[in-house]
Design an enzyme around this catalytic site. Structure first.
Site, PDB file in Angstrom:
ATOM      1  N   ALA A  74      -5.170  11.248 -23.467  1.00 16.81           N
ATOM      2  CA  ALA A  74      -4.343  12.456 -23.518  1.00 16.81           C
ATOM      3  C   ALA A  74      -2.957  12.158 -24.076  1.00 16.81           C
ATOM      4  O   ALA A  74      -2.398  12.937 -24.860  1.00 16.81           O
ATOM      5  CB  ALA A  74      -4.230  13.067 -22.118  1.00 16.81           C
ATOM      6  N   SER A  75      -2.385  11.007 -23.696  1.00 12.92           N
ATOM      7  CA  SER A  75      -1.056  10.650 -24.206  1.00 12.92           C
ATOM      8  C   SER A  75      -1.103  10.399 -25.706  1.00 12.92           C
ATOM      9  O   SER A  75      -0.166  10.747 -26.436  1.00 12.92           O
ATOM     10  CB  SER A  75      -0.507   9.421 -23.472  1.00 12.92           C
ATOM     11  OG  SER A  75      -1.217   8.238 -23.807  1.00 12.92           O
TER      12      SER A  75
ATOM     13  N   TYR B 188      -4.768   7.863 -20.833  1.00 12.93           N
ATOM     14  CA  TYR B 188      -4.374   7.180 -22.068  1.00 12.93           C
ATOM     15  C   TYR B 188      -4.712   8.038 -23.290  1.00 12.93           C
ATOM     16  O   TYR B 188      -3.879   8.241 -24.180  1.00 12.93           O
ATOM     17  CB  TYR B 188      -5.099   5.841 -22.155  1.00 12.93           C
ATOM     18  CG  TYR B 188      -4.844   5.070 -23.421  1.00 12.93           C
ATOM     19  CD1 TYR B 188      -3.625   4.438 -23.650  1.00 12.93           C
ATOM     20  CD2 TYR B 188      -5.838   4.959 -24.394  1.00 12.93           C
ATOM     21  CE1 TYR B 188      -3.403   3.711 -24.813  1.00 12.93           C
ATOM     22  CE2 TYR B 188      -5.622   4.231 -25.549  1.00 12.93           C
ATOM     23  CZ  TYR B 188      -4.407   3.619 -25.759  1.00 12.93           C
ATOM     24  OH  TYR B 188      -4.186   2.902 -26.918  1.00 12.93           O
TER      25      TYR B 188
ATOM     26  N   ASN C  79       4.956   1.432 -32.362  1.00 12.02           N
ATOM     27  CA  ASN C  79       3.787   0.684 -31.917  1.00 12.02           C
ATOM     28  C   ASN C  79       3.765   0.442 -30.410  1.00 12.02           C
ATOM     29  O   ASN C  79       2.691   0.315 -29.824  1.00 12.02           O
ATOM     30  CB  ASN C  79       3.754  -0.668 -32.650  1.00 12.02           C
ATOM     31  CG  ASN C  79       2.735  -1.619 -32.065  1.00 12.02           C
ATOM     32  OD1 ASN C  79       1.530  -1.395 -32.166  1.00 12.02           O
ATOM     33  ND2 ASN C  79       3.220  -2.682 -31.429  1.00 12.02           N
TER      34      ASN C  79
END
Length: 247
Positions: A158-159, A156, A91
């Site tokens: 893309a990650s 963000y 998480n």
């Protein structure tokens, strides 16, 4: 209870979705390795209170997700405990709101370091533990931004897209060992991350969802509990959107 007597590991448990997961998993009978960047007195006290209230064990662990040496030491400690892990919920993560042409290399690398590289390495270690028991559920918290291509979230998103791709691959590789791997892709959720976004962007996102509201951390936790439990025993390699019908 769904997770009675089972052991799980959840990262990023200090607040938001991670804390909601600790509460729900504990209420469902799970014993929990609860991770935070720093297992300080406040975090340890918070976890002890939840454990006492639900009559389970919670073992606080602390390390920066980008500190691989500290990560390895923690995994070795967990291995020495010889408690089989039924599930891990990856998480912990960070977010960046920045237009594509305004995103620096440093910002891009930071997003991938925490949201992808650290999860990749951590999951390698966890998979070794699960392989011993030929059982386990890996749950990665991605984002609808990893599928939808939202403005201002190129780094963000893309990650998180990389995390989704990784999850599909490890599901294919580890399935024969009895290990499942899935992603949860939350939409806009009522956590501290909303504070990093302009108010109008938040409002527009809420209005673009069929339910016309942000999700609650507990609603993401419920999806994680489902994927960790035997109720989802034939689900793997999937990305489950918990987004209120986001358009």
């Amino acid at each position: 209870m769904l997770m009675q007597g089972k052991n799980v590991l959840i990262t990023g448990c200090r607040r938001g979705m991670g804390l909601a997961m600790v509460e729900l998993f504990a209420a469902s009978g799970a014993n929990i390795y609860a991770h935070a960047r720093e297992a300080d007195e406040a975090f340890i006290s918070s976890m002890a209170e939840i454990a006492h209230r639900h009559h389970v064990e919670i073992w606080p662990i602390g390390f920066d997700m980008t500190d691989y040496d500290a990560m390895k030491l923690t995994i070795k400690k967990i291995m020495s405990d010889k408690r089989p892990l039924a599930a891990v919920v990856n998480n912990a993560g960070i977010t960046l709101n920045s237009l594509f042409q305004m995103t620096s290399e440093t910002q891009l690398r930071a997003q991938f370091e925490v949201n992808f590289f650290s999860v990749y390495m951590f999951t390698q270690y966890i998979a070794k533990l699960m392989t011993r028991n030929q059982y386990g559920s890996i749950i990665n918290i991605a984002s609808t931004a990893g599928e939808d291509g939202n403005p201002g979230k190129s780094a963000y998103g893309a990650s998180k897209a990389a995390l989704i791709a990784m999850t599909k691959s490890i599901a294919a590789e580890l399935g024969e060992k009895g290990i499942r791997a899935n992603c949860i892709a939350p939409g806009i959720t009522d956590t501290e991350m909303l504070l990093t976004m302009p108010a109008q962007v938040v409002e527009d996102a809420k209005n673009s969802a069929d339910l016309r509201r942000a999700g609650l951390p507990a609603e993401i936790a419920e999806a994680a509990l489902f994927l960790a439990s035997d109720l989802s025993s034939y689900i793997t390699g999937q990305t489950i959107r918990v987004d209120g019908g986001l358009k």
